[in-house]
Design a protein around this motif. Structure first.
Motif, mmCIF file in Angstrom:
data_model
loop_
_atom_site.group_PDB
_atom_site.id
_atom_site.type_symbol
_atom_site.label_atom_id
_atom_site.label_comp_id
_atom_site.label_asym_id
_atom_site.label_seq_id
_atom_site.Cartn_x
_atom_site.Cartn_y
_atom_site.Cartn_z
ATOM 1 N N TYR A 77 -6.126 10.598 5.092
ATOM 2 C CA TYR A 77 -7.354 9.869 4.077
ATOM 3 C C TYR A 77 -7.788 8.645 4.366
ATOM 4 O O TYR A 77 -8.759 8.007 4.617
ATOM 5 N N LEU A 78 -6.885 7.627 5.283
ATOM 6 C CA LEU A 78 -7.106 6.690 5.862
ATOM 7 C C LEU A 78 -8.309 6.765 6.774
ATOM 8 O O LEU A 78 -9.174 6.072 7.005
ATOM 9 N N HIS A 129 3.422 14.516 3.722
ATOM 10 C CA HIS A 129 2.851 13.126 3.039
ATOM 11 C C HIS A 129 2.306 12.275 3.773
ATOM 12 O O HIS A 129 1.373 11.548 3.606
ATOM 13 N N ALA A 130 3.035 12.070 4.746
ATOM 14 C CA ALA A 130 2.668 10.702 5.627
ATOM 15 C C ALA A 130 1.297 11.212 6.495
ATOM 16 O O ALA A 130 0.432 10.243 6.628
ATOM 17 N N THR A 155 -0.256 6.032 -2.314
ATOM 18 C CA THR A 155 -0.821 5.518 -1.225
ATOM 19 C C THR A 155 -2.453 5.448 -1.123
ATOM 20 O O THR A 155 -2.975 4.515 -0.951
ATOM 21 N N GLU A 156 -2.913 6.618 -1.235
ATOM 22 C CA GLU A 156 -4.268 6.949 -1.254
ATOM 23 C C GLU A 156 -5.330 5.908 -2.288
ATOM 24 O O GLU A 156 -6.095 5.491 -2.081
ATOM 25 N N LYS A 157 -4.440 5.902 -3.338
ATOM 26 C CA LYS A 157 -5.044 5.086 -4.580
ATOM 27 C C LYS A 157 -5.034 3.751 -4.218
ATOM 28 O O LYS A 157 -6.063 2.843 -4.552
ATOM 29 N N ILE A 182 0.761 -1.183 0.024
ATOM 30 C CA ILE A 182 0.082 0.009 -0.148
ATOM 31 C C ILE A 182 0.906 1.260 -0.085
ATOM 32 O O ILE A 182 0.557 2.176 -0.711
ATOM 33 N N VAL A 183 1.658 1.420 0.890
ATOM 34 C CA VAL A 183 2.607 2.577 1.227
ATOM 35 C C VAL A 183 3.459 2.561 -0.331
ATOM 36 O O VAL A 183 4.251 1.934 -0.540
ATOM 37 N N SER A 184 3.181 3.971 -0.769
ATOM 38 C CA SER A 184 4.052 4.191 -1.954
ATOM 39 C C SER A 184 4.896 5.511 -1.650
ATOM 40 O O SER A 184 4.441 6.476 -1.033
#
Length: 453
Positions: A331-332, A324-325, A284-286, A276-278
């Motif tokens: 978002y999560l 970003h983090a 990551t959201e996608k 997941i983490v990009s």
């Protein structure tokens, strides 16, 4: 290959249709004579009497012309890449490819890879009023996207959304060519794994207070939709149920999640955080969106193991990486609050999880190291099958003298069973047991004394 030919054949007429539609779009855009009509006037292939996975799929789900265009365009590079060669044409005025065509070129592939811009050009370049219909067919809540049939992939940072590749997922590409449905977890694009158990509710060895909290989740899984709709609670509380399982490794967090799924008939998917983490902003959201979109559709239980690695405490945004983090965490939180199913976050320590999450949980369940009596039950259940303990072994003394979690006890059982069968025996000796115990304690850099067994 003969068995697959019927499925490839069912695609052939659709590719012929695609070729006609593309030719019409290009000619109409360039204002060639005879192409003043709409591409929608080109007759769609009749599939009623056609065999093959693609034909059956289109009929079953009643795909419209825009959905069929998006799907067959995404399939073209894999099966009929030559159908897209027309897009290699150059704009003579600027001696370069037409920007309007979109597309992406990759050094490892000699063909044309369609983007969202390519789809928009084909369907709406000559009639912009159709643009919304195109977008509706590939928006996140559209059927083809929710079912993870099509996906949008970015080719770099800070590019327009229309530059995203329009792709068919490997799982569905395989299905359309073979009619064989692969499990989601075998798809490289899907960052979650379906987890199950052969154990049942009575196999859980937990404190009564924990079992009571789990029964609440169980009731929500069975009756949650009823009380939300029929009792009008959907006007007062947010959808779904969110819980945190926390405690040392091996204390039953994952097992409990799978038992909840088994007893309520819900699939449980463990989220692979590494997929997941990009490092790319927005990716990551996608990746999270892929999971939540299809999970909403399927009513899955989502299990985020080692959740603090992504959902830990947010930092003060001093750098772009911090921002970003924090963006990912925010978002999560949004998606979890909107999810109408059950979300389980698992962590070794409650304090590792951001307070913004914990305030929104319906429950936080502490999976403690088992007590002596619970360890005694776990040892009894572990050796309740054909693999038996030597009669001289005092099982209660074993539970009393060696503090282990349930997962570690199962690891000892595995070691003992292998040692016994190596001797062509079904009986575990004290030495087998001590060797297994040493292995488990060594994982924590601990040694054991030969206490009573």
């Amino acid at each position: 290959m003969e068995g697959n030919s019927v499925h490839i054949d069912s695609l052939e007429n659709e590719f012929v249709w695609l070729e006609k539609v593309i030719q019409h779009a290009v000619s109409s855009y360039l204002m060639h004579e005879g192409y003043e009509t709409s591409w929608l006037d080109i007759e769609l292939p009749e599939l009623e009497d056609t065999e093959g996975a693609y034909a059956q799929f289109v009929q079953e789900h009643k795909l419209n012309a825009f959905e069929r265009l998006a799907l067959i365009l995404a399939l073209a590079p894999h099966i009929k890449p030559e159908k897209l060669d027309i897009f290699f044409g150059k704009n003579q005025l600027y001696d370069r490819p037409f920007t309007e065509f979109g597309g992406y070129l990759d050094n490892a592939f000699n063909g044309f890879l369609p983007t969202i811009q390519t789809l928009l050009f084909i369907a709406a370049a000559s009639d912009p009023t159709l643009r919304n219909e195109v977008i509706k067919s590939i928006e996140p809540k559209a059927f083809l996207m929710q079912e993870q049939i099509l996906t949008r992939k970015t080719t770099g940072n800070n590019l327009p959304s229309n530059a995203e590749l329009l792709c068919v997922t490997d799982r569905w590409l395989h299905f359309f060519q073979t009619a064989e449905e692969l499990p989601l977890e075998q798809s490289a694009e899907f960052p979650a794994q379906h987890i199950t158990t052969q154990m049942d509710w009575e196999d859980l060895v937990l404190e009564d207070a924990i079992l009571e909290e789990l029964l609440e989740i169980n009731t929500w899984l069975n009756k949650g939709k009823d009380i939300m709709a029929e009792w009008g609670l959907d006007k007062k509380i947010k959808p779904g149920y969110r819980t945190l399982f926390y405690g040392p490794p091996g204390t039953g967090k994952t097992l409990t999640a799978t038992v909840l799924g088994k007893t309520t008939g819900k699939d449980v998917f463990r989220i692979d955080l590494s997929m997941i983490v990009s490092k790319y902003i927005g990716e990551t959201e996608k990746n999270l969106a892929k999971i939540f979109d299809i999970a909403e559709h399927k009513n899955w239980i989502l299990f985020f193991d080692e959740a603090d690695s992504l959902f830990g405490k947010r930092t003060v945004a001093q750098t772009s990486n911090d921002r970003h983090a924090n963006q990912q965490t925010g978002y999560l939180l949004q998606r979890i609050e909107e999810y109408s199913g059950v979300v389980i976050l698992a962590s070794n320590l409650k304090d590792n999880i951001d307070g913004a999450f914990t305030r929104r949980f319906q429950s936080m369940i502490h999976f403690r190291m088992p007590s002596i009596d619970q360890r005694y039950q776990l040892w009894q259940k572990a050796f309740a099958g054909p693999c038996k303990l030597d009669e001289s072994i005092d099982l209660y003394a074993l539970a009393e003298n060696y503090e282990l979690a349930g997962g570690a006890i199962i690891n000892v059982l595995r070691h003992c069973a292998l040692a016994a069968i190596k001797r062509d025996s079904d009986t575990v000796t004290k030495q087998d047991l001590l060797n297994g115990l040493r292995r488990e304690f060594a994982k924590e850099h601990k040694t054991i004394q030969n206490k009573a067994l």
